[in-house]
Design a protein around this motif. Structure first.
Motif, mmCIF file in Angstrom:
data_model
loop_
_atom_site.group_PDB
_atom_site.id
_atom_site.type_symbol
_atom_site.label_atom_id
_atom_site.label_comp_id
_atom_site.label_asym_id
_atom_site.label_seq_id
_atom_site.Cartn_x
_atom_site.Cartn_y
_atom_site.Cartn_z
ATOM 1 N N PRO A 43 35.507 31.176 35.950
ATOM 2 C CA PRO A 43 34.086 31.474 36.214
ATOM 3 C C PRO A 43 33.642 32.750 35.495
ATOM 4 O O PRO A 43 34.438 33.682 35.311
ATOM 5 N N GLY A 44 32.398 32.792 35.107
ATOM 6 C CA GLY A 44 31.846 33.973 34.454
ATOM 7 C C GLY A 44 31.572 35.078 35.459
ATOM 8 O O GLY A 44 31.384 34.815 36.645
ATOM 9 N N PHE A 45 31.576 36.309 34.979
ATOM 10 C CA PHE A 45 31.251 37.442 35.845
ATOM 11 C C PHE A 45 30.697 38.592 35.021
ATOM 12 O O PHE A 45 30.913 38.678 33.812
ATOM 13 N N LEU A 46 29.983 39.464 35.684
ATOM 14 C CA LEU A 46 29.460 40.703 35.117
ATOM 15 C C LEU A 46 29.579 41.744 36.231
ATOM 16 O O LEU A 46 28.804 41.718 37.188
ATOM 17 N N TRP A 55 31.893 45.252 32.811
ATOM 18 C CA TRP A 55 32.824 44.267 32.265
ATOM 19 C C TRP A 55 32.211 42.883 32.403
ATOM 20 O O TRP A 55 31.705 42.524 33.451
ATOM 21 N N SER A 56 32.285 42.126 31.316
ATOM 22 C CA SER A 56 31.746 40.773 31.295
ATOM 23 C C SER A 56 32.857 39.798 30.918
ATOM 24 O O SER A 56 33.684 40.089 30.050
ATOM 25 N N SER A 57 32.849 38.648 31.536
ATOM 26 C CA SER A 57 33.826 37.622 31.178
ATOM 27 C C SER A 57 33.670 37.211 29.717
ATOM 28 O O SER A 57 34.650 36.870 29.056
ATOM 29 N N ASP A 58 32.453 37.284 29.185
ATOM 30 C CA ASP A 58 32.209 36.923 27.784
ATOM 31 C C ASP A 58 32.958 37.841 26.827
ATOM 32 O O ASP A 58 33.394 37.413 25.756
ATOM 33 N N SER A 59 33.139 39.095 27.204
ATOM 34 C CA SER A 59 33.829 40.050 26.328
ATOM 35 C C SER A 59 35.341 39.831 26.315
ATOM 36 O O SER A 59 36.044 40.417 25.497
ATOM 37 N N LEU A 60 35.839 38.969 27.185
ATOM 38 C CA LEU A 60 37.281 38.740 27.290
ATOM 39 C C LEU A 60 37.745 37.480 26.559
ATOM 40 O O LEU A 60 38.942 37.225 26.495
ATOM 41 N N PHE A 96 44.458 43.502 31.865
ATOM 42 C CA PHE A 96 44.671 43.479 33.315
ATOM 43 C C PHE A 96 43.416 44.022 33.974
ATOM 44 O O PHE A 96 42.890 45.058 33.564
ATOM 45 N N LEU A 97 42.954 43.317 34.998
ATOM 46 C CA LEU A 97 41.783 43.752 35.755
ATOM 47 C C LEU A 97 42.071 43.604 37.245
ATOM 48 O O LEU A 97 42.598 42.573 37.682
ATOM 49 N N GLY A 98 41.719 44.620 38.005
ATOM 50 C CA GLY A 98 41.735 44.509 39.452
ATOM 51 C C GLY A 98 40.312 44.226 39.893
ATOM 52 O O GLY A 98 39.368 44.696 39.272
ATOM 53 N N VAL A 99 40.161 43.456 40.950
ATOM 54 C CA VAL A 99 38.833 43.209 41.517
ATOM 55 C C VAL A 99 38.910 43.572 42.993
ATOM 56 O O VAL A 99 39.704 42.994 43.743
ATOM 57 N N THR A 121 39.584 48.722 37.755
ATOM 58 C CA THR A 121 39.289 47.986 38.986
ATOM 59 C C THR A 121 37.788 47.751 39.017
ATOM 60 O O THR A 121 37.000 48.691 38.890
ATOM 61 N N LEU A 122 37.408 46.490 39.173
ATOM 62 C CA LEU A 122 36.007 46.094 39.191
ATOM 63 C C LEU A 122 35.519 45.972 40.625
ATOM 64 O O LEU A 122 36.270 45.569 41.512
ATOM 65 N N VAL A 123 34.260 46.317 40.817
ATOM 66 C CA VAL A 123 33.658 46.248 42.147
ATOM 67 C C VAL A 123 32.843 44.958 42.237
ATOM 68 O O VAL A 123 31.991 44.694 41.394
ATOM 69 N N ASP A 124 33.130 44.176 43.257
ATOM 70 C CA ASP A 124 32.465 42.893 43.503
ATOM 71 C C ASP A 124 31.716 43.010 44.830
ATOM 72 O O ASP A 124 32.161 42.495 45.857
ATOM 73 N N PRO A 125 30.572 43.717 44.823
ATOM 74 C CA PRO A 125 29.936 44.106 46.086
ATOM 75 C C PRO A 125 29.554 42.964 47.025
ATOM 76 O O PRO A 125 29.693 43.077 48.221
#
Length: 171
Positions: A43-46, A55-60, A96-99, A121-125
């Protein structure tokens, strides 16, 4: 004593035990849920990192990714943290990404200052990314190949050996 009632009860209990024991005897984990996303596009994310970088899934796309959902209140997450740190250092070509899952960014920053950090580490509010990935709890780790497909979901604390195995599969 009513033997018919006693025998009926024992038969019912025996049947229930047999039904519950079959998956264990077959070697399958009755708590393990297969991931419907394995073999599909991630799934995509921003999302923003704790440091404020977006961080965007598109950049990965074109890069292998290990994405770990975790929280400071999660004991098993703390258990696997050293293995993830070591793997991130061992495999610099892998992102590597933490969420952060259901936790406060300030608590995560304090924890990482003590325990160490080797990746963002990404914040997923609103937990939208977690929901899109089908996260049911933490820790959960996703291995995503260069084409953006989820190769494996691990829904338990992960070991260095398991990380190495799946990193090799996504490179």
């Amino acid at each position: 004593m009513n033997w018919k009632v006693l025998l009926s009860g024992l038969f019912g209990i025996g049947l229930l035990v047999a039904v519950l024991a079959v998956p264990i005897l077959k070697g399958t984990d009755p708590h393990a849920l297969p991931s419907v996303l394995e073999g599909r596009k991630a799934p995509g994310f921003l999302l923003d990192s704790l440091e404020g970088q977006t961080w965007s899934s598109d950049s990965l796309v074109g890069k292998p990714v290990v994405m770990n959902f975790w929280a400071t209140w999660c004991g098993p997450c703390k258990q696997e943290h050293p293995a993830l740190l070591a793997a991130a250092r061992m495999y610099p070509e892998v992102v590597f990404l933490g969420v952060l899952y259901g936790d406060e960014p300030a608590k995560a920053q304090r924890y990482l200052a003590r325990a160490g950090a080797a990746y963002p580490t990404l914040v997923d509010p609103a937990q939208r990314t977690a929901m899109d990935f089908g996260v049911g709890g933490v820790p959960e780790t996703f291995f995503i190949d260069r084409q953006g497909q989820i190769v494996k979901k691990v829904a338990q604390p992960i070991s260095m050996g398991e990380i190495s195995h799946w990193v090799e599969a996504i490179q």
